[in-house]
Design an enzyme around this catalytic site. Structure first.
Site, PDB file in Angstrom:
ATOM      1  CB  CYS A  79      -0.981  -0.091   1.280  1.00 47.17           C
ATOM      2  SG  CYS A  79      -0.194   0.105   2.831  1.00 47.17           S
ATOM      3  CE  LYS A  80       1.071   8.497   1.437  1.00 45.19           C
ATOM      4  NZ  LYS A  80       2.009   9.061   0.520  1.00 45.19           N
TER       5      LYS A  80
END
Length: 126
Positions: A79-80
């Site tokens: 993810c980020k």
């Protein structure tokens, strides 16, 4: 009451995170690379070869696609920054997937390390 950070810390204690410097090798050996960010984040740039299955629908998408049924799939998630991927990895483990790993530091760490990023090109109509 637990916070989101408490849940992420508990998830990270249960999963296998791979450091960015080992991520390319893990991805090369994986059957599927999943970006669990939202579609607008994915469109801004993603790891080459990643498919987008947002965290909010991950379990449903994994259950509805026959290609994702084998519990022995080698899965790498990101993810980020790695929080959503850690939660997603726990969910997949709970579903019975046996080989699930998350990229430590996520997309931000990948990009900061100067690794390749794929950015979709919008069509030009003329």
């Amino acid at each position: 009451m637990k916070t989101a950070l408490d849940l992420v810390a508990a998830a990270k204690a249960r999963i296998q995170e791979i450091p960015v410097d080992a991520a390319e090798a893990a991805i090369a050996q994986a059957d599927v690379l999943i970006d669990v960010r939202e579609p607008d984040e994915y469109r801004q740039g993603h790891l080459p070869g990643a498919i987008n299955l947002p965290r909010g629908v991950l379990e449903f998408q994994m259950s509805s696609q026959s290609a994702m049924e084998p519990r022995g799939l080698r899965i790498v998630l990101y993810c980020k920054t790695s929080g959503r991927a850690a939660l997603a990895a726990c969910a997949l483990q709970d579903m019975g997937y046996l080989d699930v790993r998350s990229v430590a530091g996520g997309f931000d760490a990948w990009k900061a390390a100067g690794k390749a990023v794929a950015v979709p090109v919008a069509p030009v109509f003329g």
